[in-house]
Scaffold this active site. Structure first.
Site, PDB file in Angstrom:
ATOM      1  N   SER A 142      -8.531   7.556 -16.067  1.00  0.00           N
ATOM      2  CA  SER A 142      -8.207   8.090 -17.383  1.00  0.00           C
ATOM      3  C   SER A 142      -7.003   7.341 -17.956  1.00  0.00           C
ATOM      4  O   SER A 142      -7.028   6.114 -18.070  1.00  0.00           O
ATOM      5  CB  SER A 142      -7.939   9.601 -17.268  1.00  0.00           C
ATOM      6  N   ARG A 212      -3.841  23.501 -23.230  1.00  0.00           N
ATOM      7  CA  ARG A 212      -4.523  23.291 -21.950  1.00  0.00           C
ATOM      8  C   ARG A 212      -5.978  23.750 -22.021  1.00  0.00           C
ATOM      9  O   ARG A 212      -6.867  23.093 -21.463  1.00  0.00           O
ATOM     10  CB  ARG A 212      -3.788  24.041 -20.837  1.00  0.00           C
ATOM     11  N   ASP A 316     -19.391  12.132 -18.491  1.00  0.00           N
ATOM     12  CA  ASP A 316     -18.047  12.107 -19.069  1.00  0.00           C
ATOM     13  C   ASP A 316     -18.167  11.776 -20.543  1.00  0.00           C
ATOM     14  O   ASP A 316     -18.353  10.625 -20.927  1.00  0.00           O
ATOM     15  CB  ASP A 316     -17.192  11.067 -18.337  1.00  0.00           C
ATOM     16  N   HIS A 349     -15.488  14.440 -17.244  1.00  0.00           N
ATOM     17  CA  HIS A 349     -14.332  13.562 -17.054  1.00  0.00           C
ATOM     18  C   HIS A 349     -13.629  13.839 -15.733  1.00  0.00           C
ATOM     19  O   HIS A 349     -13.080  12.922 -15.100  1.00  0.00           O
ATOM     20  CB  HIS A 349     -13.353  13.729 -18.217  1.00  0.00           C
ATOM     21  N   ASP A 350     -13.640  15.067 -15.292  1.00  0.00           N
ATOM     22  CA  ASP A 350     -12.992  15.428 -14.027  1.00  0.00           C
ATOM     23  C   ASP A 350     -13.648  14.785 -12.807  1.00  0.00           C
ATOM     24  O   ASP A 350     -13.112  14.879 -11.701  1.00  0.00           O
ATOM     25  CB  ASP A 350     -12.984  16.948 -13.846  1.00  0.00           C
TER      26      ASP A 350
END
Length: 376
Positions: A142, A212, A316, A349-350
Site C-alpha cells: 500500500s 476509520r 482489491d 486491500h487487506d
C-alpha cells in the site's frame, strides 16, 4: 535514533532535532549485504514482526511475512522497520513538542507537510547511521509500496530489489475523495480545535471513529463483508425476534456489520493521532512520481535500475491490479527485470496483510532467489 541536523522537506520547510523509531530483526552479516527495509502503510509502525515480552496483542503488523523461516526469512536477512516522520508511534510527529515553540507546545497542526520522498530521505539517513550503504531489498504494501517505488528513483544505486505489494503509482480521484471525506470527519469534530486539541485537553474521537470506519470499508472486499457479516442482525436483536420499528429512525446498532465498524472505529480512536491521520492521508494524495514528467510514468521510472516484484490482488478495489499493471508496463518500457503476481484472494486491500499461501509462496521464492544472488 536522534538527528540533530534539520531534515529539509520537499515543501521547503524542515524538521530539526527529530527522532526516528526503528526495530531490527535478524543479524547484519559481515559485508552488510543482507539488509531489507520494510516500509509501513498508513496506520502501522516500525513494529513489523514478533511480540513484545509480557504484552498481549503486541504482534507485529506483518508478522506472518517476516521472521525466522517466513517468506522474508530473518535467519538470512537483517530486516529494518522504521516509523515514519509524522507518525504517532515514536518518531517525531504532531504529538511531540515543537522546538520552535516559545511556550513549549506540541506541534499539533503546525507540524509541516511531509511527502513519501521526505520519508525515504529520512530512512536513508538512518541507514547511513547503521553503516548500511546498499539494501538487498526495499519492501512495502500500500503506502509502503509507494515508498519502495520512491526508493528506486531517489536512491537507485542503494538497492538490489524492490517488492511493491498492493500499491499504485498514484491515487485515483476516488481514493483522494475517500481520504477527503475521512479528513472532513476529523476537522469538523467540535473537539478538533483547528488541530490544537491537546491544548484543550480533548481528542476528536468522533471524527477519528468515522474516518476509520470509512477507511475500513474500503480495505475489505464486498465478498468478504458478505461472507463475514451478510445481513446478520446482532445476537441480542436476533434472539428477541423483534422487528425494526419503521416509524422511527433508530441510532441503535442492529446489524453485525454496524457493530464491527463501530468497534474498529472505537479502537482506532483510542490509539491514533488525528493530526497524524490528516498528515499521512495527504502524503498518500501527493505521491505521483510521473507528475514531473507530464504524467509519463515510463519516463519517471527510467531512473530505476533494480529488479522488481509487484503483487496485486483481484478483489482489491482501492489499489486495483490495473494500477500495479501500470507500474509493470512502465518498467518493461524501460527493459527492467520485473516479476508480477496477481493473486485471486478474497480479502480486498487487506489481502497484503493476510497469510495467503499463493501470495506468500511468491514472496518466499523471490527472497530465496535474492538470498542466492547475494550469497546468503
Amino acid at each position: 535514533m536522534h538527528f540533530k541536523a534539520a531534515l529539509p522537506l520537499r515543501s521547503g520547510a524542515s524538521v530539526r532535532a527529530y527522532d526516528l523509531s526503528y526495530e531490527t530483526y535478524g543479524k547484519l552479516n559481515a559485508d552488510k549485504s543482507n539488509a531489507v527495509l520494510i516500509c509501513h502503510a498508513l496506520n502501522a509502525s516500525h513494529h513489523v514482526a514478533g511480540v513484545y515480552p509480557g504484552q498481549t496483542k503486541s504482534e507485529g503488523w506483518w508478522d506472518s511475512m517476516v521472521g525466522p523461516g517466513k517468506p522474508v526469512d530473518t535467519d538470512r536477512f537483517f530486516v529494518i522497520g522504521v516509523n515514519n516522520l509524522g507518525s504517532c508511534f515514536g518518531s517525531t510527529g504532531p504529538m511531540h513538542v515543537n522546538p520552535d515553540s516559545a511556550d513549549g507546545h506540541v506541534y499539533g497542526a503546525d507540524f509541516p507537510v511531509v511527502t513519501v520522498e521526505d520519508w525515504v530521505h529520512s530512512q536513508a539517513l538512518l541507514l547511513d547511521r547503521l553503516g548500511i550503504q546498499t539494501l538487498a531489498a526495499v519492501m512495502g504494501g500500500s503506502l509502503g509500496g509507494m515508498q519502495a517505488t520512491a526508493w528506486t528513483l531517489l536512491y537507485p544505486g542503494r538497492l538490489l530489489r524492490a517488492v511493491v505489494v498492493a500499491s499504485a503509482p498514484n491515487l485515483t480521484a476516488e481514493n483522494i475523495a475517500f481520504n477527503e471525506v475521512a479528513r472532513r470527519a476529523i476537522v469538523t469534530d467540535p473537539d478538533f480545535h483547528g488541530g490544537h486539541f491537546y491544548r484543550h485537553g480533548v481528542v476528536p474521537k468522533r471524527g477519528l471513529r468515522i474516518a476509520r470506519m470509512i477507511g475500513h470499508i474500503t480495505y475489505l472486499s464486498d465478498d468478504v463483508m458478505n461472507a463475514k457479516f451478510g445481513r446478520e442482525l446482532r445476537r441480542a436483536v436476533a434472539q428477541t425476534g423483534t422487528s425494526p420499528d419503521y416509524r422511527y429512525i433508530t441510532q441503535e446498532v442492529e446489524f453485525q456489520i454496524e457493530s464491527y465498524l463501530r468497534y474498529q472505529g472505537d479502537k482506532f480512536a483510542d490509539y491514533f493521532d488525528a493530526n497524524t491521520y490528516l498528515l499521512i492521508t495527504r502524503t498518500l494524495d501527493y505521491f505521483d512520481p510521473a507528475r514531473a514528467y507530464g504524467g509519463n510514468l515510463s519516463q519517471a521510472l527510467a531512473r530505476a535500475t533494480c529488479k522488481f516484484l509487484l503483487v496485486s490482488f483481484v478483489t482489491d478495489w482501492r489499489f486495483a491490479p490495473a494500477r500495479s499493471r501500470e507500474l509493470v508496463k512502465a518498467l518493461l518500457d524501460n527493459q527492467r527485470d520485473v516479476s508480477y503476481a496477481e493473486i485471486d484472494a478474497p480479502h480486498g486491500h487487506d489481502a497484503f496483510l493476510m497469510d495467503d499461501p499463493r501470495y506468500h509462496g511468491v514472496v518466499r521464492a523471490y527472497f530465496a532467489a535474492l538470498a542466492a544472488e547475494v550469497g546468503l
